[in-house]
Design a protein around this motif. Sequence first.
Motif, PDB file in Angstrom:
ATOM      1  N   SER A 149      -4.945   1.267 -10.852  1.00  0.00           N
ATOM      2  CA  SER A 149      -4.180   0.130 -11.369  1.00  0.00           C
ATOM      3  C   SER A 149      -4.723  -1.166 -10.792  1.00  0.00           C
ATOM      4  N   LEU A 150      -4.664  -2.209 -11.621  1.00  0.00           N
ATOM      5  CA  LEU A 150      -5.231  -3.495 -11.208  1.00  0.00           C
ATOM      6  C   LEU A 150      -4.166  -4.465 -10.714  1.00  0.00           C
ATOM      7  N   THR A 151      -2.923  -4.252 -11.109  1.00  0.00           N
ATOM      8  CA  THR A 151      -1.879  -5.196 -10.715  1.00  0.00           C
ATOM      9  C   THR A 151      -0.677  -4.440 -10.152  1.00  0.00           C
ATOM     10  N   ASP A 152       0.206  -5.197  -9.509  1.00  0.00           N
ATOM     11  CA  ASP A 152       1.441  -4.613  -8.981  1.00  0.00           C
ATOM     12  C   ASP A 152       2.555  -4.828  -9.988  1.00  0.00           C
TER      13      ASP A 152
ATOM     14  N   MET B  37       0.833  -1.216   0.000  1.00  0.00           N
ATOM     15  CA  MET B  37       0.000   0.000   0.000  1.00  0.00           C
ATOM     16  C   MET B  37       0.861   1.257   0.000  1.00  0.00           C
TER      17      MET B  37
ATOM     18  N   THR C  81       1.239   3.330  -3.173  1.00  0.00           N
ATOM     19  CA  THR C  81       0.057   4.000  -3.725  1.00  0.00           C
ATOM     20  C   THR C  81       0.359   5.389  -4.297  1.00  0.00           C
TER      21      THR C  81
ATOM     22  N   ARG D 218       1.730   5.049  -8.059  1.00  0.00           N
ATOM     23  CA  ARG D 218       1.094   4.320  -9.172  1.00  0.00           C
ATOM     24  C   ARG D 218      -0.318   4.842  -9.359  1.00  0.00           C
ATOM     25  N   SER D 219      -0.883   4.472 -10.504  1.00  0.00           N
ATOM     26  CA  SER D 219      -2.227   4.930 -10.811  1.00  0.00           C
ATOM     27  C   SER D 219      -3.202   4.430  -9.747  1.00  0.00           C
TER      28      SER D 219
END
Lengths: 142, 329, 263
Positions: free
Chosen positions: C109-112, C99, C102, C105-106
């Motif tokens: 976003s759906l993935t790391d 976390m 955060t 990144r967007s």
Amino acid sequence: MAQEARCTDAANKIIERERFIVDSITTKTRRSIGKMLFQVGSRPLFAVTKDYYLNEVITRVGCTNICADVAGGCSKEFVVRMKPDFIILTTMGGLATEEEMEWHKLIKNAHCLIVDENEAGCPTPTFYRKTLEKIANFVNNQ
Amino acid sequence: MNKATQYILFVIVLVALSILSITIGSSELSAIDILSGKISYESTEWTIIRHLRLPRTLTTIGIGALLSLSGCIMQGLFRNPLVEPYTMGLSGGAVLGVAVTFCLGLQISFGIPALIISALLGGLLTMFVVLTIRRAIKCDINSMLLIGIMISFATSSITTLLMSLTTHENLSQIISWSIGSMDSASEEMAIFIVASALVATFASAFLGNIINALSLGATEAQHIGINSQKMIIILFVVATLMAAVSVAAVGVVAFVGMIIPHIIRRIAGHDHRYILPLAAMGGSSFMLLCDIAARTIIYPRELPSGVITGICGCIMFIYLTSRQRNEHN
Amino acid sequence: MNTIDIQSLTVGYGKQIVIRDISLSGNIGDIIAIIGANGSGKSTLLKAIIGDVKQQNGNIFFNGINSYDITTRQRAQIVACVEQETYASQMHIYDYVMMGRTPFRSLFSLTDSDDDRRIVSQALDTVGIAHLANKALAETSGGERRLACIAKTLVQQPQILLLDEPTANLDWANKVAIINLLRTLAQSMCLVIVSHDVNEVISVANKALVLAEGHSLCFGDAHKTITPENLSQAYKTDICEINIDKESRIMMAKGLLKLKIEN
């Protein structure tokens, strides 16, 4: 009621008149005209069963009640499968119009009639006769 | 089981239950016959599938998805596993809206759309009241939850008052309406609900990051760059809209929004980017199961789906809680 | 241009002013201790830096940029905070530490990314809790949660790290582990530590701000600021200094000493 109100003579006249009309409708009716659904509630669908006094209206006009033995509401699927020829709807608080459109979509050959829920639901001699007359005329004209 | 396998399994279960929902009923219809076009378009079977079972199945899928998504978002937002879409007074407001409509006789002039719109407005009004009070007293998220609960009690009380003053016919109509049931699902409603559910499912996956952050607390979320106050309002509005659409369409279907997120979290963890779409599919599958039971157990009569979800949800919740306690001990 | 520069800061809650006219500055490599009695405004100062409370007067500059001119996200890229209490959720420690990425990144976003995963693994190793990566926060001890929080702030890669009572409620072993960790972190960050335990911060801080009733008593070099006279004034009780050796000293309230100290 007439005895309590001390107008039994007038009451008897009304009853005799209405009974005469009801009996004449009944004798003129052709037997086994078709199958009927008498819907008195929507969401869920509630129909007149054999325990309702309105069931007598159905038999007097020569029809078979498709929901005679289905107490406590039934599904639309059941009604569609039974393919009633006549669908009588009470006004159901203004929801009858949409119900009628829905039934026309589901059962193409069914004839629908909307009756006033206050008249149909009120078992006085006059209202009973009126409801019976209306439905009998409707059924016989199809 | 990895994530991809879980997704595939959920999709398979959902598709299987959808087929079951279309084929089971007054008479079992073969899926193969339906798909291969052996059923005549003039037949009763086709009428039943096209106008009754298909809209009902689609509506059920959509409602299940919307309620589960709404519950999942709210539980993440409020960090409280007992929160569901109706906790904040939404269902109370919707039923109140319908009660007012029946008491004023608006449905006589405007028909069923009057009921749907009044339910939606009633639900959204309670949301507006909660947000307004929150803004006025500048409270934290836990206090917001309490405000919602109080609004819920208030709307229930007003509805009870109206029910005690109105006619017997209106009273039975209000009660019937408030018990969630899929039997009024029309084709137009099905298309709208499914479209709403698809948009909601797709959009919610992208909200997963934000919910993950907020599930740590509004302050900690702010510390990692989330504008907590703005996001809380946006997510609350989104979750309420999802549930409001559902209540307006089919009435109050209890427990789905509470129990499905719990089950999904036990299976798939706590990352909302991943569990939100699963919750949507899980909710749809659960609703389909309940609806199939509702319309087949006592055929030709039907039980309201809301009754089945309430009973099943209650049993499942007690089972999960006791299992969690045993594992903890 | 300092990494952090606070000028004449006044902060309060509504009409109640908590801290008035506070100034301090720091750069990468500094460990600034904020000490003072209960209610002197130490935590409020930290909250103002992290943005939890709005300043009523004064300015806070991060690398020369006024805090008024940056968004929440931009602030999170510069300043991180080790929470006093971490919510004991069912989130796994790995996901919790992730976390911290955060702000970089967007939001949608759906993935790391692989980069994020590498940074998280490094942070877990640095802090020494890699073996707890798949454990839920709720199943860990207070000390482990504190370390997880520090790991989360590490992946945030801030220039300024705020710590409010970082060793509170921890046992000696955990206290030592965290103090040693802070010494390592200070090589690449400016640390601002609030602590009641003056002796803890004496051992690590090179700068100190002493607060008394919301005012700054003094700010500067820790050796010159953390003195028995200043502490006595701040805590309103007699404080004495005990020198252990050339490098080490401890402060003690006279009232707690069993032996009579000869002046």
